[in-house]
Design an enzyme around this catalytic site. Structure first.
Site, short mmCIF file in Angstrom:
data_model
loop_
_atom_site.label_atom_id
_atom_site.label_comp_id
_atom_site.label_asym_id
_atom_site.label_seq_id
_atom_site.Cartn_x
_atom_site.Cartn_y
_atom_site.Cartn_z
N VAL A 48 28.89 35.29 32.02
CA VAL A 48 30.26 34.94 32.40
C VAL A 48 30.66 35.73 33.64
CG1 VAL A 48 32.68 34.99 31.67
CG2 VAL A 48 30.89 34.35 30.03
N ASP B 26 43.11 26.61 28.30
CA ASP B 26 44.37 27.33 28.43
C ASP B 26 45.43 26.68 27.54
OD1 ASP B 26 46.64 28.84 29.79
OD2 ASP B 26 44.99 29.41 31.10
N ASN C 44 44.33 42.79 31.25
CA ASN C 44 45.45 43.48 31.88
C ASN C 44 45.82 44.80 31.22
OD1 ASN C 44 45.68 41.22 33.54
ND2 ASN C 44 47.17 40.25 32.20
N ASN D 173 49.32 17.29 49.44
CA ASN D 173 50.02 16.00 49.42
C ASN D 173 51.41 16.06 50.04
OD1 ASN D 173 51.24 17.58 47.51
ND2 ASN D 173 50.94 16.16 45.79
N HIS E 288 51.51 28.72 31.46
CA HIS E 288 50.31 29.46 31.86
C HIS E 288 49.21 28.55 32.39
CE1 HIS E 288 46.86 32.26 31.41
NE2 HIS E 288 47.77 33.21 31.54
N SER F 65 44.77 36.76 34.83
CA SER F 65 44.83 35.31 34.60
C SER F 65 45.01 34.54 35.89
CB SER F 65 46.02 34.97 33.70
OG SER F 65 45.72 35.14 32.35
N ASP G 263 52.37 18.09 42.01
CA ASP G 263 51.27 18.71 42.74
C ASP G 263 49.95 18.67 41.96
OD1 ASP G 263 51.14 19.56 45.32
OD2 ASP G 263 52.05 21.52 44.98
#
Length: 491
Positions: free
Chosen positions: A375, A191, A336, A245, A232, A423, A200
């Site tokens: 895939v 990405d 999309n 956490n 992204h 995504s 985080d």
């Protein structure tokens, strides 16, 4: 912008005249001479700098080296070389490069990886030394023991978990009562990079397994894989593995590791040379799963009828199939465009690096990597369980569905934000696959895919919607159904 923000025997193999000594094939003098002689010189006419994917007839060191020499003789240089899949990434300003190289011994096909010239500011520009990008990397030893899972435990929710409708929809909140996943599991996020300092994510980003691939060659320096212009990749990583956490949110598999494999340029392009590097690096660095929330530029669909597009598709497919043969599970967003991928008719958005044209497309035109064999292709759903309005679909193309509308996750500068798109759906599936890998340590990538489909919850087509097609167990909107995190961690 192609991110998705809103699938014999030994003697029979020997060459005539070769001999075998202690099990090693020894070439004859004539064969040795043939292997080392210079490639024929071809005509050179200087013009724009372009990058090319060159497919070798046989995936081995000897043939690949021969093709590398042919690249140089044709007025080019090697950016990256992958003898294990028989692919060479080359650059040349010879306008006759493809035609001259295509006729050389050992070359199966040659294709330009983009339609715009390579700019001097491009990370691949001017690289002159051939680099075998994965030869020196060692894959981690296979885990052969089933580690089991934790029993029921008390979980203290992170502050914003109540806003994560998506986690409840796939049973992740209940799955966390059993396990948050195994730290041994690694998900490579191909990405725009991951903010490694995000509160985080910091605990779960494996910096030693991260790299930038924008130059076409894996670069493990910290700066090479950090995000620059886009949240992204950081958003995707948070959905997979935001840590439990006491801060912000929790991912689908809050204890597994993620690696940042940066394949998205500052301009938002994912070119083939970066994607191939990303797949090969992910496998070599020990990734169990890759998440791919993009399509490869500059073509939304790469068509067999065009020699450049066909050659590039072959090169990318070789990388994908290689990783899958090595046991990696590749998960990808469906896209999309609200398009029926099983019945393609027209593409009006490609090429996106120059001037798009309206062109007819058919079954020979492929969204890569989503439509490549093996895939896991993911469609997107809303909080009501419907197919997201933007999501691509298609019977026999969509494998599974996951939440992708209004997904809260991590963003740059230590923040949190909501995004929509396939995504956002794909990392939910990658996260559930990571939970499955945690509870089925012996499973290969293809076995994980089978488990994903078997444990998904069937979703029937909406009444009267013929475009959906199929049965509740396998249809064009939801594939095998909505991914299920709880079932993934139950025995």
């Amino acid at each position: 912008m192609s991110l998705y923000p809103v699938k014999a025997r030994l003697t029979a193999c020997l060459a005539v005249g070769a001999v075998v000594s202690f099990g090693i094939l020894v070439p004859t003098a004539a064969q040795a001479a043939e292997a080392t002689k210079p490639a024929p010189v071809v005509e050179i006419v200087r013009g724009d700098v372009m990058n090319y994917a060159v497919n070798v007839t046989r995936a081995n060191n000897g043939q690949t080296k021969k093709v590398e020499r042919a690249v140089v003789a044709a007025g080019g240089h090697v950016i990256a070389s992958y003898p294990q899949i028989g692919v060479v990434i080359a650059q040349s300003d010879n306008t006759l490069f493809r035609e001259g190289l295509a006729g050389q011994q050992g070359v199966e096909s040659v294709g330009a990886t983009r339609t715009a010239p390579v700019a001097p500011t491009d990370p691949t520009y001017g690289i002159v030394e051939p680099v075998a990008t994965t030869d020196s990397l060692q894959r981690r030893a296979a885990v052969t023991k089933d580690e089991g899972v934790e029993g029921h435990r008390e979980v203290v929710p992170d502050p914003s978990e109540s806003l994560q409708w998506d986690m409840a929809a796939i049973g992740a909140d209940q799955a966390h009562q059993i396990t948050d996943g195994d730290k041994k599991v690694l998900v490579a996020v191909l990405d725009s990079g991951i903010e490694a300092t995000h509160p985080d994510l910091a605990a779960n980003v494996d910096q030693s397994k991260s790299a930038g691939c924008l130059s076409g060659v894996a670069d493990g320096s910290y700066e090479s894989w950090q995000p620059t212009t886009s949240s992204h990749g950081t958003h995707v990583a948070g959905t997979i593995a935001a840590a439990r956490n006491g801060v912000g949110i929790a991912g689908v598999a809050p204890a597994v590791r993620v690696s940042a494999v940066k394949v998205v340029s500052d301009d938002g392009f994912i070119y083939p040379e970066a994607a191939i590097c990303g797949f090969m690096f992910a496998e070599a660095s020990g990734a169990d799963i890759t998440n791919n929330s993009y399509y490869i530029d500059p073509w939304q669909f790469w068509c067999d009828s065009d020699p450049d597009q066909r050659a590039v598709k072959t090169a990318v497919d070789r990388a994908v199939q290689y990783t899958q043969q090595k046991g990696v599970l590749n998960v990808a967003a469906a896209g999309n465009s609200a398009m029926d991928l099983a019945n393609k008719v027209e593409d009006d958005s490609s090429p996106n690096d120059t001037v798009p044209v309206v062109r007819p497309i058919d079954a020979g035109c492929t969204d890569i990597p989503a439509e490549l064999d093996g895939v896991v292709t993911v469609s997107s759903t809303t909080s009501t369980g419907a197919l997201s309005s933007f999501s691509n679909y298609g019977l026999g193309v969509i494998d599974i569905a996951a939440p992708g509308s209004a997904i809260l996750s991590t963003v740059l500068n230590g923040g949190y934000g909501t995004s929509s798109g396939t995504s956002m759906a794909s990392p939910h599936v990658a996260g559930v696959a990571a939970l499955l890998q945690s509870t089925h340590r012996r499973a290969t990538g293809s076995q994980l895919a089978d488990l994903l489909y078997a444990q998904a919850n069937d979703v029937a087509c909406p009444a009267g919607v013929t475009a959906c097609a199929g049965t509740p167990a396998d249809n064009g909107y939801f594939g095998a159904g909505l991914v299920d995190a709880l079932e993934a961690v139950q025995r």
